[in-house]
Motif scaffolding. Structure first.
Motif, PDB file in Angstrom:
ATOM      1  N   LYS A  41       0.851  -1.181   0.000  1.00  0.00           N
ATOM      2  CA  LYS A  41       0.000   0.000   0.000  1.00  0.00           C
ATOM      3  C   LYS A  41       0.894   1.240   0.000  1.00  0.00           C
ATOM      4  CE  LYS A  41      -3.541   0.181   2.548  1.00  0.00           C
ATOM      5  NZ  LYS A  41      -4.498   0.226   3.652  1.00  0.00           N
ATOM      6  N   PRO A  42       0.367   2.375  -0.422  1.00  0.00           N
ATOM      7  CA  PRO A  42       1.149   3.620  -0.376  1.00  0.00           C
ATOM      8  C   PRO A  42       1.656   3.958   1.026  1.00  0.00           C
ATOM      9  CG  PRO A  42      -0.794   3.912  -1.735  1.00  0.00           C
ATOM     10  CD  PRO A  42      -0.926   2.567  -1.084  1.00  0.00           C
ATOM     11  N   SER A  43       1.000   3.458   2.057  1.00  0.00           N
ATOM     12  CA  SER A  43       1.450   3.724   3.431  1.00  0.00           C
ATOM     13  C   SER A  43       2.843   3.159   3.689  1.00  0.00           C
ATOM     14  CB  SER A  43       0.452   3.165   4.441  1.00  0.00           C
ATOM     15  OG  SER A  43       0.254   1.785   4.241  1.00  0.00           O
ATOM     16  N   TRP A  44       3.271   2.167   2.919  1.00  0.00           N
ATOM     17  CA  TRP A  44       4.632   1.635   3.055  1.00  0.00           C
ATOM     18  C   TRP A  44       5.643   2.736   2.743  1.00  0.00           C
ATOM     19  CZ3 TRP A  44       8.288   0.870  -0.988  1.00  0.00           C
ATOM     20  CH2 TRP A  44       9.450   0.203  -0.602  1.00  0.00           C
ATOM     21  N   VAL A  45       5.355   3.530   1.728  1.00  0.00           N
ATOM     22  CA  VAL A  45       6.230   4.640   1.346  1.00  0.00           C
ATOM     23  C   VAL A  45       6.253   5.681   2.466  1.00  0.00           C
ATOM     24  CG1 VAL A  45       6.598   6.516  -0.310  1.00  0.00           C
ATOM     25  CG2 VAL A  45       5.812   4.274  -1.121  1.00  0.00           C
ATOM     26  N   ILE A  46       5.074   6.088   2.902  1.00  0.00           N
ATOM     27  CA  ILE A  46       4.955   7.134   3.913  1.00  0.00           C
ATOM     28  C   ILE A  46       5.634   6.734   5.217  1.00  0.00           C
ATOM     29  CG2 ILE A  46       3.308   8.436   5.325  1.00  0.00           C
ATOM     30  CD1 ILE A  46       1.326   7.995   2.868  1.00  0.00           C
ATOM     31  N   LEU A  47       5.352   5.529   5.702  1.00  0.00           N
ATOM     32  CA  LEU A  47       5.933   5.083   6.971  1.00  0.00           C
ATOM     33  C   LEU A  47       7.425   4.815   6.846  1.00  0.00           C
ATOM     34  CD1 LEU A  47       3.033   2.867   8.336  1.00  0.00           C
ATOM     35  CD2 LEU A  47       3.728   5.141   9.110  1.00  0.00           C
ATOM     36  N   SER A  48       7.886   4.370   5.695  1.00  0.00           N
ATOM     37  CA  SER A  48       9.327   4.199   5.485  1.00  0.00           C
ATOM     38  C   SER A  48      10.039   5.541   5.607  1.00  0.00           C
ATOM     39  CB  SER A  48       9.610   3.585   4.105  1.00  0.00           C
ATOM     40  OG  SER A  48       9.206   2.239   4.054  1.00  0.00           O
ATOM     41  N   VAL A  49       9.458   6.579   5.010  1.00  0.00           N
ATOM     42  CA  VAL A  49      10.051   7.917   5.100  1.00  0.00           C
ATOM     43  C   VAL A  49      10.040   8.383   6.558  1.00  0.00           C
ATOM     44  CG1 VAL A  49       9.761  10.341   4.458  1.00  0.00           C
ATOM     45  CG2 VAL A  49       9.569   8.549   2.720  1.00  0.00           C
ATOM     46  N   GLN A  50       8.931   8.192   7.242  1.00  0.00           N
ATOM     47  CA  GLN A  50       8.848   8.615   8.642  1.00  0.00           C
ATOM     48  C   GLN A  50       9.866   7.891   9.520  1.00  0.00           C
ATOM     49  OE1 GLN A  50       4.722   8.074   9.707  1.00  0.00           O
ATOM     50  NE2 GLN A  50       4.120  10.011   8.765  1.00  0.00           N
ATOM     51  N   CYS A  51      10.158   6.628   9.193  1.00  0.00           N
ATOM     52  CA  CYS A  51      11.133   5.847   9.967  1.00  0.00           C
ATOM     53  C   CYS A  51      12.565   6.082   9.500  1.00  0.00           C
ATOM     54  CB  CYS A  51      10.795   4.360   9.887  1.00  0.00           C
ATOM     55  SG  CYS A  51       9.288   3.935  10.755  1.00  0.00           S
ATOM     56  N   GLY A  52      12.740   6.679   8.329  1.00  0.00           N
ATOM     57  CA  GLY A  52      14.072   6.953   7.824  1.00  0.00           C
ATOM     58  C   GLY A  52      14.776   5.750   7.224  1.00  0.00           C
ATOM     59  N   ALA A  53      14.035   4.690   6.941  1.00  0.00           N
ATOM     60  CA  ALA A  53      14.605   3.475   6.343  1.00  0.00           C
ATOM     61  C   ALA A  53      13.485   2.698   5.649  1.00  0.00           C
ATOM     62  CB  ALA A  53      15.251   2.601   7.412  1.00  0.00           C
ATOM     63  N   LEU A  54      13.855   1.919   4.637  1.00  0.00           N
ATOM     64  CA  LEU A  54      12.859   1.083   3.976  1.00  0.00           C
ATOM     65  C   LEU A  54      12.345   0.043   4.969  1.00  0.00           C
ATOM     66  CD1 LEU A  54      14.275   0.323   0.414  1.00  0.00           C
ATOM     67  CD2 LEU A  54      12.499   1.942   1.065  1.00  0.00           C
ATOM     68  N   LEU A  55      11.049  -0.009   5.135  1.00  0.00           N
ATOM     69  CA  LEU A  55      10.441  -0.992   6.022  1.00  0.00           C
ATOM     70  C   LEU A  55      10.245  -2.304   5.270  1.00  0.00           C
ATOM     71  CD1 LEU A  55       7.732   1.273   7.694  1.00  0.00           C
ATOM     72  CD2 LEU A  55       9.897   0.494   8.685  1.00  0.00           C
ATOM     73  N   PRO A  56      10.168  -3.410   5.984  1.00  0.00           N
ATOM     74  CA  PRO A  56       9.852  -4.674   5.309  1.00  0.00           C
ATOM     75  C   PRO A  56       8.482  -4.564   4.644  1.00  0.00           C
ATOM     76  CG  PRO A  56      10.507  -5.053   7.598  1.00  0.00           C
ATOM     77  CD  PRO A  56      10.369  -3.574   7.419  1.00  0.00           C
ATOM     78  N   VAL A  57       8.310  -5.231   3.531  1.00  0.00           N
ATOM     79  CA  VAL A  57       7.049  -5.144   2.806  1.00  0.00           C
ATOM     80  C   VAL A  57       5.956  -5.974   3.462  1.00  0.00           C
ATOM     81  CG1 VAL A  57       8.130  -4.556   0.616  1.00  0.00           C
ATOM     82  CG2 VAL A  57       7.723  -6.965   1.178  1.00  0.00           C
ATOM     83  N   ASN A  58       6.331  -6.952   4.274  1.00  0.00           N
ATOM     84  CA  ASN A  58       5.339  -7.771   4.967  1.00  0.00           C
ATOM     85  C   ASN A  58       4.460  -6.867   5.819  1.00  0.00           C
ATOM     86  OD1 ASN A  58       6.840  -9.778   3.871  1.00  0.00           O
ATOM     87  ND2 ASN A  58       7.597 -10.605   5.793  1.00  0.00           N
ATOM     88  N   GLY A  59       3.187  -7.069   5.760  1.00  0.00           N
ATOM     89  CA  GLY A  59       2.276  -6.271   6.549  1.00  0.00           C
ATOM     90  C   GLY A  59       1.712  -5.062   5.831  1.00  0.00           C
ATOM     91  N   PHE A  60       2.189  -4.766   4.638  1.00  0.00           N
ATOM     92  CA  PHE A  60       1.683  -3.612   3.906  1.00  0.00           C
ATOM     93  C   PHE A  60       0.886  -4.019   2.677  1.00  0.00           C
ATOM     94  CE2 PHE A  60       5.046  -1.763   6.436  1.00  0.00           C
ATOM     95  CZ  PHE A  60       4.457  -0.581   6.873  1.00  0.00           C
ATOM     96  N   SER A  61       0.427  -5.245   2.645  1.00  0.00           N
ATOM     97  CA  SER A  61      -0.355  -5.727   1.519  1.00  0.00           C
ATOM     98  C   SER A  61      -1.728  -5.072   1.498  1.00  0.00           C
ATOM     99  CB  SER A  61      -0.522  -7.246   1.631  1.00  0.00           C
ATOM    100  OG  SER A  61      -1.421  -7.706   0.642  1.00  0.00           O
ATOM    101  N   PRO A  62      -2.255  -4.770   0.317  1.00  0.00           N
ATOM    102  CA  PRO A  62      -3.589  -4.183   0.240  1.00  0.00           C
ATOM    103  C   PRO A  62      -4.711  -5.210   0.428  1.00  0.00           C
ATOM    104  CG  PRO A  62      -2.660  -4.361  -1.954  1.00  0.00           C
ATOM    105  CD  PRO A  62      -1.589  -4.792  -0.980  1.00  0.00           C
ATOM    106  N   GLU A  63      -4.379  -6.459   0.641  1.00  0.00           N
ATOM    107  CA  GLU A  63      -5.400  -7.494   0.816  1.00  0.00           C
ATOM    108  C   GLU A  63      -6.019  -7.417   2.208  1.00  0.00           C
ATOM    109  OE1 GLU A  63      -3.847 -10.901  -2.187  1.00  0.00           O
ATOM    110  OE2 GLU A  63      -3.024 -10.905  -0.168  1.00  0.00           O
TER     111      GLU A  63
END
Length: 164
Positions: A72-94
């Motif tokens: 989901k786009p929230s992966w981008v937003i939260l990665s920026v807020q954390c200052g690092a790429l977050l794992p993709v697990n848990g950000f599925s749009p399903e």
């Protein structure tokens, strides 16, 4: 997304080649570009598929045929807020995500839970402040109201999470 655009670490997304399924918030695209991500025109060329719609046939093709991560786009937003790429697990749009169907309300004085509950939104939950009618959980700092098991703004069947 809020009106203020967070600062993106330089080249944060430089290894990301994304394919957008559906319309993305322009600020999400701005964050990706600021972090040096590359948009591709075909899903098979992507390293990440970004979509809000887990039921879209293009999302299914990317996942099943090309074995690509769909976020989901929230992966981008939260990665920026954390200052690092977050794992993709848990950000599925399903809809099978861990917080799917959870709705939460933050009562006054519970700012420390805001980040945790914001993460629940990214994982298919819903977070709100103020009037909590219709929410399934309410986070409070007041032990008196949490003893009763129902928050002041919590509707019928709502559970209260007391925070010390």
């Amino acid at each position: 997304m809020s009106g203020q655009v967070p600062r993106v670490p330089e080249e944060m997304f430089k290894e990301v080649k994304y394919y957008a399924v559906g319309d993305l918030d322009p600020q999400v695209i701005q964050l990706l570009k600021a972090g040096k991500a590359k948009e591709v025109s075909y899903n098979a060329l992507a390293s990440h598929i970004i979509s809000e719609d887990g039921d879209n046939p293009e999302v299914g093709e990317a996942r099943e045929v090309f074995d690509l991560p769909v976020v989901k786009p929230s992966w981008v937003i939260l990665s920026v807020q954390c200052g690092a790429l977050l794992p993709v697990n848990g950000f599925s749009p399903e809809s099978c995500q861990i917080f799917f169907g959870i709705t939460a309300c933050l009562s006054q004085g519970v700012e420390t839970l805001e980040l945790l509950l914001e993460s629940s939104r990214a994982l298919q939950g819903e977070v709100g402040k103020g009037a909590c009618a219709g929410r399934s959980w309410e986070a409070q700092t007041s032990p008196a109201s949490s003893r009763a098991g129902v928050g002041a703004g919590c509707g019928r069947g709502c559970r209260v999470l007391g925070v010390a």
